[in-house]
Design a protein around this motif. Structure first.
Motif, mmCIF file in Angstrom:
data_model
loop_
_atom_site.group_PDB
_atom_site.id
_atom_site.type_symbol
_atom_site.label_atom_id
_atom_site.label_comp_id
_atom_site.label_asym_id
_atom_site.label_seq_id
_atom_site.Cartn_x
_atom_site.Cartn_y
_atom_site.Cartn_z
ATOM 1 N N ASN A 192 -8.115 -80.647 -85.324
ATOM 2 C CA ASN A 192 -7.575 -79.433 -84.728
ATOM 3 C C ASN A 192 -7.859 -79.285 -83.247
ATOM 4 O OD1 ASN A 192 -10.175 -78.512 -84.519
ATOM 5 N ND2 ASN A 192 -10.099 -77.388 -86.429
ATOM 6 N N VAL A 195 -10.253 -78.208 -81.765
ATOM 7 C CA VAL A 195 -11.159 -77.106 -81.439
ATOM 8 C C VAL A 195 -12.435 -77.366 -82.193
ATOM 9 C CG1 VAL A 195 -11.483 -74.615 -81.530
ATOM 10 C CG2 VAL A 195 -9.175 -75.547 -81.393
ATOM 11 N N GLN A 233 -17.719 -66.509 -75.497
ATOM 12 C CA GLN A 233 -16.260 -66.370 -75.580
ATOM 13 C C GLN A 233 -15.804 -65.743 -76.903
ATOM 14 O OE1 GLN A 233 -14.732 -70.310 -74.743
ATOM 15 N NE2 GLN A 233 -14.569 -69.825 -72.556
ATOM 16 N N LEU A 237 -12.334 -63.738 -77.287
ATOM 17 C CA LEU A 237 -11.248 -64.279 -78.116
ATOM 18 C C LEU A 237 -10.850 -63.285 -79.205
ATOM 19 C CD1 LEU A 237 -9.394 -66.655 -78.686
ATOM 20 C CD2 LEU A 237 -11.246 -67.759 -79.952
ATOM 21 N N LEU A 249 -8.747 -60.774 -77.581
ATOM 22 C CA LEU A 249 -7.456 -61.338 -77.161
ATOM 23 C C LEU A 249 -6.465 -61.358 -78.321
ATOM 24 C CD1 LEU A 249 -6.065 -62.907 -74.715
ATOM 25 C CD2 LEU A 249 -6.725 -64.991 -75.936
ATOM 26 N N ILE A 250 -6.970 -61.598 -79.516
ATOM 27 C CA ILE A 250 -6.092 -61.704 -80.692
ATOM 28 C C ILE A 250 -5.665 -60.316 -81.186
ATOM 29 C CG2 ILE A 250 -5.965 -62.476 -83.106
ATOM 30 C CD1 ILE A 250 -8.098 -64.650 -82.285
ATOM 31 N N ARG A 275 -2.213 -63.782 -84.076
ATOM 32 C CA ARG A 275 -1.440 -63.784 -82.836
ATOM 33 C C ARG A 275 -1.242 -65.230 -82.369
ATOM 34 N NH1 ARG A 275 -0.558 -59.995 -78.634
ATOM 35 N NH2 ARG A 275 -2.344 -58.640 -79.076
ATOM 36 N N LEU A 293 -1.107 -68.005 -79.640
ATOM 37 C CA LEU A 293 -1.846 -68.172 -78.393
ATOM 38 C C LEU A 293 -1.395 -69.445 -77.698
ATOM 39 C CD1 LEU A 293 -5.437 -67.354 -79.750
ATOM 40 C CD2 LEU A 293 -3.938 -65.796 -78.499
ATOM 41 N N LYS A 332 -3.124 -72.461 -74.791
ATOM 42 C CA LYS A 332 -4.356 -72.859 -74.112
ATOM 43 C C LYS A 332 -4.191 -72.655 -72.606
ATOM 44 C CE LYS A 332 -6.338 -75.829 -77.531
ATOM 45 N NZ LYS A 332 -6.567 -77.185 -78.027
ATOM 46 N N ASP A 370 -9.279 -74.051 -70.333
ATOM 47 C CA ASP A 370 -10.369 -74.185 -71.300
ATOM 48 C C ASP A 370 -10.542 -72.957 -72.192
ATOM 49 O OD1 ASP A 370 -11.053 -76.729 -70.721
ATOM 50 O OD2 ASP A 370 -12.578 -76.181 -69.231
ATOM 51 N N PHE A 371 -9.582 -72.063 -72.157
ATOM 52 C CA PHE A 371 -9.641 -70.916 -73.060
ATOM 53 C C PHE A 371 -8.220 -70.674 -73.585
ATOM 54 C CE2 PHE A 371 -10.401 -66.282 -73.969
ATOM 55 C CZ PHE A 371 -11.334 -66.502 -74.968
ATOM 56 N N TYR A 372 -7.946 -69.442 -73.930
ATOM 57 C CA TYR A 372 -6.627 -69.110 -74.487
ATOM 58 C C TYR A 372 -6.023 -67.911 -73.765
ATOM 59 C CZ TYR A 372 -8.008 -72.112 -78.344
ATOM 60 O OH TYR A 372 -8.416 -73.182 -79.092
ATOM 61 N N CYS A 373 -4.726 -67.826 -73.864
ATOM 62 C CA CYS A 373 -4.027 -66.622 -73.413
ATOM 63 C C CYS A 373 -2.969 -66.310 -74.470
ATOM 64 C CB CYS A 373 -3.380 -66.834 -72.047
ATOM 65 S SG CYS A 373 -2.119 -68.122 -72.038
ATOM 66 N N HIS A 374 -2.342 -65.166 -74.367
ATOM 67 C CA HIS A 374 -1.295 -64.809 -75.319
ATOM 68 C C HIS A 374 -0.157 -65.822 -75.249
ATOM 69 C CE1 HIS A 374 -2.560 -60.293 -75.442
ATOM 70 N NE2 HIS A 374 -3.395 -61.082 -76.099
ATOM 71 N N ALA A 429 -8.072 -75.136 -88.600
ATOM 72 C CA ALA A 429 -8.773 -74.184 -87.734
ATOM 73 C C ALA A 429 -10.257 -74.112 -88.024
ATOM 74 C CB ALA A 429 -8.158 -72.794 -87.916
ATOM 75 N N VAL A 461 -10.688 -66.843 -86.357
ATOM 76 C CA VAL A 461 -10.207 -68.138 -86.847
ATOM 77 C C VAL A 461 -9.258 -68.653 -85.775
ATOM 78 C CG1 VAL A 461 -9.030 -69.329 -88.734
ATOM 79 C CG2 VAL A 461 -10.348 -67.258 -89.209
ATOM 80 N N ILE A 462 -9.519 -69.869 -85.300
ATOM 81 C CA ILE A 462 -8.676 -70.388 -84.216
ATOM 82 C C ILE A 462 -8.389 -71.867 -84.478
ATOM 83 C CG2 ILE A 462 -10.755 -70.780 -82.773
ATOM 84 C CD1 ILE A 462 -7.361 -69.829 -81.314
ATOM 85 N N GLY A 463 -7.136 -72.222 -84.311
ATOM 86 C CA GLY A 463 -6.756 -73.614 -84.532
ATOM 87 C C GLY A 463 -5.259 -73.768 -84.408
ATOM 88 N N ASP A 464 -4.790 -74.934 -84.782
ATOM 89 C CA ASP A 464 -3.357 -75.213 -84.663
ATOM 90 C C ASP A 464 -2.624 -74.874 -85.955
ATOM 91 O OD1 ASP A 464 -3.542 -76.031 -82.091
ATOM 92 O OD2 ASP A 464 -3.600 -78.176 -82.550
ATOM 93 N N GLY A 497 -4.393 -67.635 -83.483
ATOM 94 C CA GLY A 497 -5.694 -66.997 -83.659
ATOM 95 C C GLY A 497 -5.588 -65.884 -84.683
#
Lengths: 81, 330
Positions: free
Chosen positions: A19, A21, A28, A32, A35-36, B134, B136, B138, B141-145, B255, B277-280, B299
């Motif tokens: 993944n 990640v 963070q 995060l 952000l979600i 939501r 997201l 990359k 090195d972080f995330y945005c909407h 994730a 929870v974050i992943g593809d 996310g």
């Protein structure tokens, strides 16, 4: 011990490769999480005081002498639709 | 889309708040329930064009009196159409004759009996957790909407996780020691993975089948212990995939999971339930077309709900079959 090592190694490999990640840095995590979640002002439809009980809405409408507005969807309009 | 288009319009919000008693309902339950409320709803709907032939949907936007006289019906997302709808409904309301207006004000008695098959209700002590997904992207090195072409698909989704009292109490050690590992009920792991790690950003998605859960490694440990607060740390990873070969599967989510759960060891109440929870994610469902191509970051955030708010008491989407939801391990 060997099998435990292999299983941990397998778990690590799965995280690293599949993944892209591996972890969320401690500083963070809250960023995060925020952000979600919905932004302030994102859910403007919640400026309407939706009830979620039709029978209670009937009672309120009768007592306040107002018509009912029903937003009916296949999947709850305030939930997962 | 009703959220994004119709009911986000400031003029519509103003007209609704000034004139109507607003209520939002899930047609899947309403059209099925065999009790006075179900009969009342169908009586109203059947005055319009949608009569639910063959058990079909009656979804739409209805304006009616408390005794069930339909004033207007539309099923449109267009704010201009809906504003005209509201004005037309108010005109019809104003044109009611004296007898109709009297009937609209008649006392409504309590509902005596409900059809429990189609009225999911919170049992005492159930923990309600808001779940938001939501899309997201990359960035540095972080995330945005994220962005997508589907109207409203960039917004956070809404759903609720219900955890019965014996389940969440089982995760709060009576004598917590730092480092102690807590066993998460298997049913809860499968409930979260199958029904709440979903891409519901474009509507009602398919849930994950039991066999789609290829990996669910979650570890919950005591991180700190104080007199009035114990912190638990959740770490792990999940792999959900419609086929065993996740590299080539049609739909999946790969994730990591991190979270903090805090509780009061004396009162044995949970004060924080923050999980990320974050992943593809990849793929889409029959009713959730318009997904971004390929694999892209999704996310999902969990946090305690406030059941005092009506919106936070909306049942989980996956609870349409009670037993399936609470017994997700099967």
């Amino acid at each position: 011990m060997r099998s435990k090592f292999l299983s941990l190694f397998g778990l690590f490999l799965a995280f690293s490769i599949t993944n892209g990640v591996d972890s969320i840095k401690p500083d963070q995590f809250e960023k995060l999480h925020s952000l979600i979640k919905p932004n302030a002002g994102e859910d403007k439809y919640m400026q309407i005081p939706w009830m979620i009980d039709l029978w209670e809405a009937r009672k309120k409408a009768a007592s306040e002498d107002r018509p009912i507005l029903l937003w009916e969807m296949d999947g709850h309009p305030l939930g997962c639709v | 889309m009703g959220r994004e288009l119709t009911f986000a319009d400031s003029k519509i919000i103003e007209v609704v708040n000034k004139n109507f008693v607003p209520v939002a309902m899930d047609d899947w339950f309403q059209r099925r329930r065999q009790d006075a409320e179900g009969e009342f709803f169908r009586k109203v709907a059947d005055q319009g064009p949608r009569k639910g032939q063959g058990g079909g949907t009656r979804q739409g936007i209805y304006a009616f009196t408390a005794d069930g006289k339909l004033l207007q019906f539309r099923n449109s997302q267009d704010p201009d159409v809906m504003l005209a709808f509201l004005q037309s409904a108010l005109k019809a309301w104003g044109n009611l004759n004296a007898a109709e207006r009297k009937a609209a004000k008649a006392f409504v008695p309590d509902l005596q009996k409900i059809d429990p098959r189609y009225v999911p209700s919170l049992s005492k002590g159930t923990l309600v957790v808001n779940v938001h997904a939501r899309i997201l992207e990359k960035e540095n090195d972080f995330y945005c909407h994220g962005t997508c072409k589907f109207p409203g698909g960039n917004r956070a989704s809404h759903d609720h996780l219900w955890i019965r009292e014996p389940e969440w109490q089982a995760m709060l050690p009576m004598d917590p020691k730092v480092g102690h590992e807590i066993v998460i009920p298997e049913n809860l792991i499968y409930r979260i993975t199958r029904f709440h790690l979903i891409d519901n950003t474009r509507g009602e998605p398919p849930m994950w089948a039991r066999n789609d859960v290829r990996k669910a490694s979650l570890k919950l440990n005591v991180e700190s212990v104080m007199a009035n607060e114990v912190k638990l740390k959740l770490l792990g990873g999940i792999l959900l995939s419609t086929e065993s070969d996740s590299k080539n599967s049609k739909r999946g989510y790969d994730a990591i999971v991190q979270g903090v759960i805090s509780y009061d060891p004396i009162k044995r109440t949970i004060s924080k339930f923050n999980i990320v929870v974050i992943g593809d994610h990849w793929g889409e469902g029959s009713y959730t077309g318009g997904a971004r191509p390929g694999r892209s970051p999704l996310g999902i955030a969990f946090e305690l709900a406030d059941p005092a708010k009506p919106a936070d008491r909306v049942p989980p989407q996956a609870i349409r079959e009670f037993s399936g939801y609470f017994d997700a391990v099967r």
